[in-house]
Design an enzyme around this catalytic site. Structure first.
Site, PDB file in Angstrom:
ATOM      1  N   GLY A 104       0.842  -1.186   0.000  1.00 50.43           N
ATOM      2  CA  GLY A 104       0.000   0.000   0.000  1.00 50.43           C
ATOM      3  C   GLY A 104       0.875   1.233   0.000  1.00 50.43           C
ATOM      4  O   GLY A 104       2.101   1.145   0.069  1.00 50.43           O
TER       5      GLY A 104
ATOM      6  N   SER B 113      -0.750   4.269   4.747  1.00 53.18           N
ATOM      7  CA  SER B 113      -2.064   3.813   4.289  1.00 53.18           C
ATOM      8  C   SER B 113      -2.702   2.777   5.214  1.00 53.18           C
ATOM      9  O   SER B 113      -3.806   2.322   4.946  1.00 53.18           O
ATOM     10  CB  SER B 113      -1.946   3.224   2.881  1.00 53.18           C
ATOM     11  OG  SER B 113      -1.143   2.054   2.902  1.00 53.18           O
TER      12      SER B 113
ATOM     13  N   LYS C 185      -0.946  -0.138   6.242  1.00 49.52           N
ATOM     14  CA  LYS C 185      -0.338  -1.454   5.997  1.00 49.52           C
ATOM     15  C   LYS C 185       0.085  -2.128   7.297  1.00 49.52           C
ATOM     16  O   LYS C 185      -0.193  -3.303   7.518  1.00 49.52           O
ATOM     17  CB  LYS C 185       0.895  -1.333   5.095  1.00 49.52           C
ATOM     18  CG  LYS C 185       0.657  -0.766   3.736  1.00 49.52           C
ATOM     19  CD  LYS C 185       1.957  -0.613   2.959  1.00 49.52           C
ATOM     20  CE  LYS C 185       3.010   0.225   3.622  1.00 49.52           C
ATOM     21  NZ  LYS C 185       2.696   1.649   3.757  1.00 49.52           N
ATOM     22  N   SER C 186       0.774  -1.398   8.139  1.00 52.55           N
ATOM     23  CA  SER C 186       1.273  -1.977   9.384  1.00 52.55           C
ATOM     24  C   SER C 186       0.131  -2.400  10.302  1.00 52.55           C
ATOM     25  O   SER C 186       0.177  -3.470  10.909  1.00 52.55           O
ATOM     26  CB  SER C 186       2.185  -0.986  10.113  1.00 52.55           C
ATOM     27  OG  SER C 186       3.344  -0.755   9.349  1.00 52.55           O
TER      28      SER C 186
ATOM     29  N   HIS D 164       4.153   2.711  16.552  1.00 51.45           N
ATOM     30  CA  HIS D 164       4.152   1.258  16.364  1.00 51.45           C
ATOM     31  C   HIS D 164       4.358   0.537  17.695  1.00 51.45           C
ATOM     32  O   HIS D 164       3.704  -0.472  17.973  1.00 51.45           O
ATOM     33  CB  HIS D 164       5.245   0.840  15.368  1.00 51.45           C
ATOM     34  CG  HIS D 164       4.916   1.147  13.950  1.00 51.45           C
ATOM     35  ND1 HIS D 164       4.802   0.167  12.997  1.00 51.45           N
ATOM     36  CD2 HIS D 164       4.675   2.316  13.307  1.00 51.45           C
ATOM     37  CE1 HIS D 164       4.515   0.721  11.834  1.00 51.45           C
ATOM     38  NE2 HIS D 164       4.430   2.027  12.002  1.00 51.45           N
TER      39      HIS D 164
ATOM     40  N   GLU E 170      15.117  -6.475  16.049  1.00 52.00           N
ATOM     41  CA  GLU E 170      15.540  -5.401  15.159  1.00 52.00           C
ATOM     42  C   GLU E 170      16.538  -5.968  14.168  1.00 52.00           C
ATOM     43  O   GLU E 170      17.551  -6.541  14.556  1.00 52.00           O
ATOM     44  CB  GLU E 170      16.121  -4.244  15.961  1.00 52.00           C
ATOM     45  CG  GLU E 170      15.063  -3.599  16.849  1.00 52.00           C
ATOM     46  CD  GLU E 170      15.518  -2.327  17.520  1.00 52.00           C
ATOM     47  OE1 GLU E 170      16.531  -1.737  17.075  1.00 52.00           O
ATOM     48  OE2 GLU E 170      14.863  -1.919  18.479  1.00 52.00           O
TER      49      GLU E 170
END
Length: 157
Positions: A7, A11, A13-14, A48, A60
């Protein structure tokens, strides 16, 4: 199961990927690729972090994304990779050409063999005009070769 969520920037997505990971009912390993280099990225990372359940394992990843995925993927685990776009951009900016080629090839090689539920998040690219900048064109060439080889089901947010 493989999912590729594409996306535009910002938008959702996450959020969709997080919902899919939760719905999997599996233990979740969240593989983050962002490097905090400015205040905006710090704010996005913080957003997030607030959304992620405390039970999720955070990993990470640096340039060695294929190695991280190989280590974290398991038949009883959902691995959510957020996001391929940032990983590729950082490689383009920070790595030499040999490292870029090696790491992209390693990612494409490992994806089909990973056990468990794998969710990849990436920005949609290559649907617009060709950019004038050399770095942007290199990015589009590289990103265009990654998605078809994942064997992923495509979901657009």
């Amino acid at each position: 199961m493989r999912e590729l969520i594409l996306g535009g920037v910002r938008s959702g997505k996450s959020r969709l990927a997080e919902q899919r990971a939760t719905a999997s009912g599996l233990q979740v390993a969240y593989v983050a690729t962002a490097q905090v280099r400015d205040a905006e990225m710090q704010r996005r990372v913080a957003e997030h972090q607030v959304r992620r359940p405390g039970s999720w394992q955070l990993v990470e990843a640096g340039q060695n994304l294929a190695e991280v995925l190989r280590r974290e993927a398991d038949a009883q685990r959902c691995v959510l990779l957020d996001c391929v776009t940032l990983w590729l951009t950082q490689l383009l900016c920070d790595a030499d050409e040999a490292t870029l080629r090696r790491e992209c090839a390693a990612l494409l090689e490992v994806l089909p063999s990973l056990p468990g539920h794998i969710i990849l998040v990436s920005n949609e690219t290559n649907m617009g005009i060709v950019p004038m900048g050399e770095l942007s064109r290199r990015y589009l060439r590289r990103s265009g070769t990654a998605a078809p080889a994942t064997g992923a089901a495509v979901r657009t947010s």
